[in-house]
Scaffold this motif. Structure first.
Motif, PDB file in Angstrom:
ATOM      1  N   UNK A 195     104.447  -2.593  53.302  1.00  0.00           N
ATOM      2  CA  UNK A 195     103.120  -2.695  52.619  1.00  0.00           C
ATOM      3  C   UNK A 195     103.137  -1.687  51.538  1.00  0.00           C
ATOM      4  N   UNK A 196     103.410  -0.719  51.861  1.00  0.00           N
ATOM      5  CA  UNK A 196     103.557   0.392  50.619  1.00  0.00           C
ATOM      6  C   UNK A 196     104.175   0.285  49.413  1.00  0.00           C
ATOM      7  N   UNK A 197     105.461  -0.947  49.641  1.00  0.00           N
ATOM      8  CA  UNK A 197     105.995  -1.380  48.352  1.00  0.00           C
ATOM      9  C   UNK A 197     105.137  -2.050  47.307  1.00  0.00           C
ATOM     10  N   UNK A 198     104.247  -2.837  47.904  1.00  0.00           N
ATOM     11  CA  UNK A 198     103.194  -3.718  47.210  1.00  0.00           C
ATOM     12  C   UNK A 198     102.352  -2.608  46.540  1.00  0.00           C
ATOM     13  N   UNK A 199     101.728  -1.467  47.226  1.00  0.00           N
ATOM     14  CA  UNK A 199     101.021  -0.690  46.511  1.00  0.00           C
ATOM     15  C   UNK A 199     101.490   0.359  45.178  1.00  0.00           C
ATOM     16  N   UNK A 200     102.888   0.309  45.572  1.00  0.00           N
ATOM     17  CA  UNK A 200     104.018   1.262  44.623  1.00  0.00           C
ATOM     18  C   UNK A 200     104.017   0.228  43.204  1.00  0.00           C
ATOM     19  N   UNK A 201     104.093  -0.944  43.423  1.00  0.00           N
ATOM     20  CA  UNK A 201     104.138  -2.021  42.334  1.00  0.00           C
ATOM     21  C   UNK A 201     102.657  -1.899  41.616  1.00  0.00           C
ATOM     22  N   UNK A 202     101.705  -1.659  42.324  1.00  0.00           N
ATOM     23  CA  UNK A 202     100.167  -1.837  41.527  1.00  0.00           C
ATOM     24  C   UNK A 202     100.234  -0.414  40.909  1.00  0.00           C
ATOM     25  N   UNK A 203     100.363   0.698  41.508  1.00  0.00           N
ATOM     26  CA  UNK A 203     100.807   1.637  40.885  1.00  0.00           C
ATOM     27  C   UNK A 203     101.290   1.833  39.691  1.00  0.00           C
ATOM     28  N   UNK A 204     102.546   1.118  39.787  1.00  0.00           N
ATOM     29  CA  UNK A 204     103.363   1.267  38.444  1.00  0.00           C
ATOM     30  C   UNK A 204     102.579   0.439  37.140  1.00  0.00           C
ATOM     31  N   UNK A 205     101.865  -0.777  37.637  1.00  0.00           N
ATOM     32  CA  UNK A 205     101.095  -1.356  36.847  1.00  0.00           C
ATOM     33  C   UNK A 205      99.911  -0.519  36.223  1.00  0.00           C
ATOM     34  N   UNK A 206      99.540   0.119  37.026  1.00  0.00           N
ATOM     35  CA  UNK A 206      98.206   1.216  36.772  1.00  0.00           C
ATOM     36  C   UNK A 206      98.939   2.104  35.557  1.00  0.00           C
ATOM     37  N   UNK A 207      99.993   2.499  35.838  1.00  0.00           N
ATOM     38  CA  UNK A 207     100.645   3.563  35.044  1.00  0.00           C
ATOM     39  C   UNK A 207     101.032   2.979  33.556  1.00  0.00           C
ATOM     40  N   UNK A 208     101.295   1.747  33.501  1.00  0.00           N
ATOM     41  CA  UNK A 208     101.737   0.835  32.462  1.00  0.00           C
ATOM     42  C   UNK A 208     100.531   0.842  31.429  1.00  0.00           C
ATOM     43  N   UNK A 209      99.241   0.691  32.389  1.00  0.00           N
ATOM     44  CA  UNK A 209      98.015   0.378  31.496  1.00  0.00           C
ATOM     45  C   UNK A 209      97.691   2.038  31.021  1.00  0.00           C
ATOM     46  N   UNK A 210      98.026   3.031  31.571  1.00  0.00           N
ATOM     47  CA  UNK A 210      97.502   4.223  31.158  1.00  0.00           C
ATOM     48  C   UNK A 210      98.556   4.710  29.989  1.00  0.00           C
ATOM     49  N   UNK A 211      99.797   4.350  29.953  1.00  0.00           N
ATOM     50  CA  UNK A 211     100.628   4.737  28.997  1.00  0.00           C
ATOM     51  C   UNK A 211     100.554   3.870  27.722  1.00  0.00           C
ATOM     52  N   UNK A 212      99.823   2.806  27.763  1.00  0.00           N
ATOM     53  CA  UNK A 212      99.522   1.937  26.658  1.00  0.00           C
ATOM     54  C   UNK A 212      98.115   2.598  25.623  1.00  0.00           C
ATOM     55  N   UNK A 213      97.869   3.523  26.467  1.00  0.00           N
ATOM     56  CA  UNK A 213      96.794   4.441  25.623  1.00  0.00           C
ATOM     57  C   UNK A 213      97.479   5.546  24.864  1.00  0.00           C
ATOM     58  N   UNK A 214      97.186   5.527  23.501  1.00  0.00           N
ATOM     59  CA  UNK A 214      98.084   6.132  22.735  1.00  0.00           C
ATOM     60  C   UNK A 214      97.092   6.970  21.910  1.00  0.00           C
ATOM     61  N   UNK A 215      97.737   8.534  21.598  1.00  0.00           N
ATOM     62  CA  UNK A 215      96.819   9.234  20.590  1.00  0.00           C
ATOM     63  C   UNK A 215      97.710  10.116  19.804  1.00  0.00           C
TER      64      UNK A 215
END
Length: 329
Positions: free
Chosen positions: A136-156
Motif C-alpha cells: 500500500x505504501x507504493x500507492x502513497x509513493x506514486x501520489x507523492x511523486x505526483x505532488x512533487x510534479x505539481x510543486x516542480x511545475x511552479x517556477x520562479x
C-alpha cells in the motif's frame, strides 16, 4: 532547565481554536521536532477528537543560536509562524495536501511565542508505512511523486524561501550552486574540527568540491521544493493519501537539491520519485555537499542538550563515511 509548553497554555490555545466547549483531556509531546514543539492535544466537546499544536518557543528549539545569521539565506534556520504560513498558503494554493490550519496566533497573549493549531492527520508517517505495509505504501509513493510534479511545475526567476520572496526580499548569493558550494565549504571546515576522519581528508574534500562546482552550468529558473522531504515528513491520512509536514523550509531552488535528499532518505524506494531532466553535475556537487551538511549539522546540535543523541551521532558517522567514499569515485 529546558521548558516546554505547559498543558494549561495548550488548553487555552485549543479552546480558542475550537471553541469554549472544547475540553482538553490529554496532551502528548510528539518526538521528532528539533526547532519547534509538536503536541497532540486530545479533546472532548468538539468535532475533532484531537488537534496538533505547534509551538515555536525558544525552549523548544534544540539548535545552538547562530550569531550573525543571514535571515534571507536559503539555508537559514526556517522556524516560526511567518515561514510556516507562507508555505501553507503556497502549497494549498497549488493543491498539495498539508494539514488544515485551525488557528495561527502571534499575539503572545497566551504564550510568549508563535503558535499554530492544525488538523491532526489520522495515519502514520510514510516511513512507518513503508516498513509495515510496503504494498500500500507504493500507492502513497506514486501520489507523492505526483505532488512533487505539481510543486516542480511552479517556477520562479528567483530562488529563496517562499516567505522571503513573498515580502519582496532577495535571497543571499548569486546562484543556487554558489550558495551550496559556499555552505559546503563551511560545513567541511566545521566537520573537520569535530570528526578526525573528515579532518584528515579536508584538503582532498575541498578540492573535490571545487572540481564539482566548476562543472555546473548557470541556470536562471528555479522550482518549488520542500527542502527536507524525508518519509518522516510525509503523513498518511485516513484514506492512505500523503500529507506534507515540516514545511517551513519551502523554497524555490534547484530541484536537484531536493532529489539528493530524496535519494538519501528513500533509498531503494527512490526510483518511484526520480524524474528525468535532472542535471548530473548539480547532483554530484549537491550530494557531496549534503553529506558534509549531515556531518556538521548533527554534531553541532550535540553541543546542546538534544535528547536523542545516539541518533544524531549515528547520522554524523554514516555521512562521514559516505562523504569519504565519494572521494574514490
Amino acid at each position: 532547565m529546558r521548558q516546554f509548553t505547559e498543558t494549561a497554555v495548550l488548553s487555552g490555545i485549543v479552546r480558542e481554536a475550537l471553541g469554549a466547549g472544547a475540553d482538553v483531556v490529554g496532551v502528548d509531546r510528539l518526538r521528532g521536532g528539533s526547532k519547534k514543539g509538536v503536541y497532540r492535544v486530545h479533546v472532548r466537546g468538539s468535532r475533532a477528537a484531537s488537534v496538533i499544536v505547534y509551538s515555536w518557543a525558544e525552549g523548544e528549539n534544540f539548535w545552538p543560536a547562530a550569531e550573525g545569521a543571514d535571515a534571507v539565506h536559503p539555508f537559514a534556520p526556517a522556524s516560526g509562524l511567518v515561514p510556516f504560513l507562507a508555505a501553507q498558503r503556497t502549497l494549498e494554493r497549488i493543491g498539495v495536501r498539508v494539514p488544515g490550519l485551525v488557528l495561527a496566533d502571534d499575539s503572545r497573549r497566551r504564550h510568549p511565542a508563535d503558535v499554530a493549531v492544525v488538523e491532526d492527520i489520522a495515519g502514520p508517517t510514510l516511513e512507518a508505512f513503508l516498513r509495515t505495509d510496503p504494498v500500500r505504501a507504493s500507492d502513497a509513493l506514486g501520489e507523492l511523486a505526483a505532488m512533487l510534479d505539481v510543486m516542480y511545475q511552479q517556477r520562479s526567476r528567483h530562488y529563496g524561501r517562499v516567505d522571503v520572496l513573498e515580502r519582496g526580499d532577495k535571497a543571499s548569493g548569486d546562484s543556487c550552486e554558489q550558495v551550496v558550494f559556499e555552505r559546503a565549504l563551511e560545513d567541511l571546515a566545521e566537520a573537520a574540527e569535530r570528526d578526525p576522519r573528515i579532518g584528515s581528508a579536508a584538503a582532498p574534500l575541498r578540492d573535490r568540491l571545487q572540481e564539482l562546482a566548476a562543472r555546473v552550468a548557470p541556470r536562471t529558473e528555479y522550482r518549488l521544493i520542500h527542502g527536507e522531504l524525508g518519509p518522516d515528513h510525509v503523513l498518511l491520512d485516513a484514506h492512505g493519501h500523503p500529507v506534507l509536514i515540516d514545511i517551513e523550509g519551502l523554497m524555490f531552488f534547484d530541484a536537484e537539491w531536493e532529489h539528493v535528499f530524496l535519494q538519501l532518505r528513500f533509498g531503494e524506494r527512490y526510483p518511484a520519485l526520480s524524474r528525468p531532466g535532472l542535471d548530473p553535475a548539480r547532483l554530484d556537487l549537491f550530494m557531496l555537499a549534503m553529506r558534509l551538511s549531515l556531518v556538521a549539522g548533527p554534531l553541532r546540535i550535540l553541543d546542546g542538550d538534544f535528547p536523542h543523541r545516539s541518533l544524531m551521532q549515528g547520522i554524523a558517522d554514516h555521512n562521514a563515511r559516505e562523504a569519504l567514499a565519494l572521494l574514490a569515485r
